[in-house]
Design a protein around this motif. Structure first.
Motif, short mmCIF file in Angstrom:
data_model
loop_
_atom_site.label_atom_id
_atom_site.label_comp_id
_atom_site.label_asym_id
_atom_site.label_seq_id
_atom_site.Cartn_x
_atom_site.Cartn_y
_atom_site.Cartn_z
N ILE A 1 0.85 -1.18 0.00
CA ILE A 1 0.00 0.00 0.00
C ILE A 1 0.89 1.24 0.00
N GLU A 2 0.33 2.36 -0.44
CA GLU A 2 1.10 3.60 -0.42
C GLU A 2 0.98 4.32 0.92
N GLY A 3 -0.05 4.00 1.68
CA GLY A 3 -0.28 4.69 2.92
C GLY A 3 -0.86 6.08 2.68
N THR A 4 -0.99 6.83 3.73
CA THR A 4 -1.55 8.17 3.65
C THR A 4 -0.43 9.19 3.40
N ARG A 5 -0.66 10.08 2.43
CA ARG A 5 0.36 11.08 2.12
C ARG A 5 0.44 12.11 3.25
N ALA A 6 1.63 12.30 3.76
CA ALA A 6 1.88 13.30 4.81
C ALA A 6 3.38 13.42 4.99
N ASN A 7 3.86 14.62 5.29
CA ASN A 7 5.27 14.78 5.57
C ASN A 7 5.64 14.04 6.85
N THR A 8 6.93 13.82 7.05
CA THR A 8 7.41 13.00 8.16
C THR A 8 6.82 13.44 9.50
N PHE A 9 6.81 14.74 9.76
CA PHE A 9 6.29 15.25 11.03
C PHE A 9 4.81 14.94 11.22
N ASP A 10 4.06 14.92 10.10
CA ASP A 10 2.61 14.73 10.17
C ASP A 10 2.19 13.28 9.99
N CYS A 11 3.12 12.40 9.67
CA CYS A 11 2.80 10.98 9.50
C CYS A 11 2.34 10.41 10.84
N THR A 12 1.18 9.79 10.86
CA THR A 12 0.66 9.24 12.11
C THR A 12 1.29 7.89 12.41
N GLU A 13 1.30 7.54 13.69
CA GLU A 13 1.83 6.23 14.08
C GLU A 13 0.99 5.11 13.48
N GLU A 14 -0.31 5.33 13.38
CA GLU A 14 -1.19 4.33 12.77
C GLU A 14 -0.81 4.09 11.31
N ASN A 15 -0.59 5.18 10.56
CA ASN A 15 -0.21 5.04 9.15
C ASN A 15 1.15 4.36 9.02
N TRP A 16 2.09 4.76 9.88
CA TRP A 16 3.42 4.16 9.86
C TRP A 16 3.33 2.64 10.10
N ASP A 17 2.64 2.24 11.15
CA ASP A 17 2.56 0.83 11.51
C ASP A 17 1.86 0.01 10.43
N LYS A 18 0.79 0.54 9.86
CA LYS A 18 0.06 -0.19 8.83
C LYS A 18 0.89 -0.35 7.56
N THR A 19 1.55 0.73 7.14
CA THR A 19 2.34 0.68 5.91
C THR A 19 3.55 -0.23 6.06
N ILE A 20 4.27 -0.09 7.16
CA ILE A 20 5.42 -0.97 7.41
C ILE A 20 4.95 -2.41 7.58
N GLY A 21 3.81 -2.60 8.24
CA GLY A 21 3.29 -3.95 8.48
C GLY A 21 2.99 -4.70 7.20
N ILE A 22 2.39 -4.03 6.24
CA ILE A 22 2.05 -4.68 4.98
C ILE A 22 3.26 -4.75 4.05
N ASN A 23 3.92 -3.62 3.87
CA ASN A 23 4.97 -3.54 2.84
C ASN A 23 6.27 -4.22 3.21
N LEU A 24 6.63 -4.21 4.47
CA LEU A 24 7.92 -4.78 4.89
C LEU A 24 7.76 -6.04 5.73
N LYS A 25 7.02 -5.94 6.83
CA LYS A 25 6.78 -7.15 7.63
C LYS A 25 6.10 -8.21 6.79
N GLY A 26 5.17 -7.78 5.93
CA GLY A 26 4.45 -8.74 5.09
C GLY A 26 5.38 -9.54 4.20
N ILE A 27 6.37 -8.89 3.61
CA ILE A 27 7.31 -9.61 2.75
C ILE A 27 8.19 -10.55 3.58
N TRP A 28 8.59 -10.10 4.76
CA TRP A 28 9.35 -11.00 5.64
C TRP A 28 8.52 -12.22 6.02
N LEU A 29 7.26 -12.02 6.40
CA LEU A 29 6.41 -13.16 6.74
C LEU A 29 6.23 -14.10 5.56
#
Length: 251
Positions: free
Chosen positions: A92-120
């Protein structure tokens, strides 16, 4: 239908649309049996594969969840008896926002699918491929895994991570018969690009301008590269990050 991958089995995650769909069809055209995986029930790709005379099943899976990924591989083996190739493409691309405005929810979901998902996926695919004595895995990163892209910090971080993860797995399994590579698509005509541009003329032209060829790539152009990396023609290729674009010019 060709027979280069006759009696071989491939898993394609994110297989209901875009690059995943094109790659599932490309595997099938070469004679492979395909497990089409996505998080929303959609049998369109499976039906197209069956129409061309090959075999396919659909598996619903959230790649960020261990139980789902384990079941994905188990269902593939139950249906086809083996696993030879995997294209770990769901993202997924996640929600567009600069680093300061990126939410923890968006970070966790995007990393979870895009990176953790490939590891799994690799965690459960590798043992089955090892049983065949040889095989190949291709993970999907992005040109955003090679450069920065303002406004998508979680996406860019996840895609950089996919490249490092791929190179590590490639070293671990190079002498055990599994080649692991990563494809880094440029700006490709997919539903993700439609969401990023909002289908507005101005945004579309802006994204096209990032590519020296002045156009979007097509999913089939990525699919051809993925299938090649799994084929015997790429038998000496592992740990390689293949950028498939017109020479991306963003800095």
């Amino acid at each position: 239908m060709e027979t280069a991958f006759k009696n071989k089995v491939a898993i394609v995650t994110g297989g209901s649309s875009g690059i995943g769909k094109a790659t599932a069809l490309a595997f099938a055209k070469k004679g492979a049996k395909v497990a089409v995986v996505d998080w929303i029930e959609n049998n369109e790709t499976v039906n197209l594969i069956k129409e061309m005379g090959s075999e396919a099943i659909f598996i619903k899976c959230d790649v960020s969840k261990t139980a789902d990924v384990k079941t994905m591989v188990e269902k593939t083996i139950a249906a086809f008896g083996r696993l030879d190739y995997a294209f770990n493409n769901a993202g997924i691309e996640g929600t567009r926002a600069n680093t300061f405005d990126c939410t923890e929810e968006n970070w966790d979901k995007t990393i979870g699918i895009n990176l953790k998902g490939i590891w799994l996926c690799m965690k459960y695919e590798i043992p089955e491929i090892l049983k065949q004595g040889n095989g190949a895995i291709v993970n999907c990163s992005s040109v955003a895994g090679l450069i920065g892209f303002a406004g998508l910090p979680a996406y860019v971080a996840s895609k950089h991570g996919v490249i490092g993860l791929t190179k590590t797995a490639a070293l671990e399994y190079a002498t055990l018969g599994i080649r692991v590579n990563v494809v880094c698509p440029g700006v490709i005509q997919t539903p993700m690009i439609d969401r990023l541009t909002g289908k507005t003329k101005e945004a579309i032209e802006q994204f096209k301008g990032l590519e020296p060829l002045g156009r979007f790539g097509q999913p089939e152009e990525i699919a051809n590269s993925v299938v090649w990396m799994c084929s015997d023609e790429a038998s000496f290729v592992t740990g390689h990050a293949m950028a498939v674009d017109g020479g991306f010019v963003a800095q």
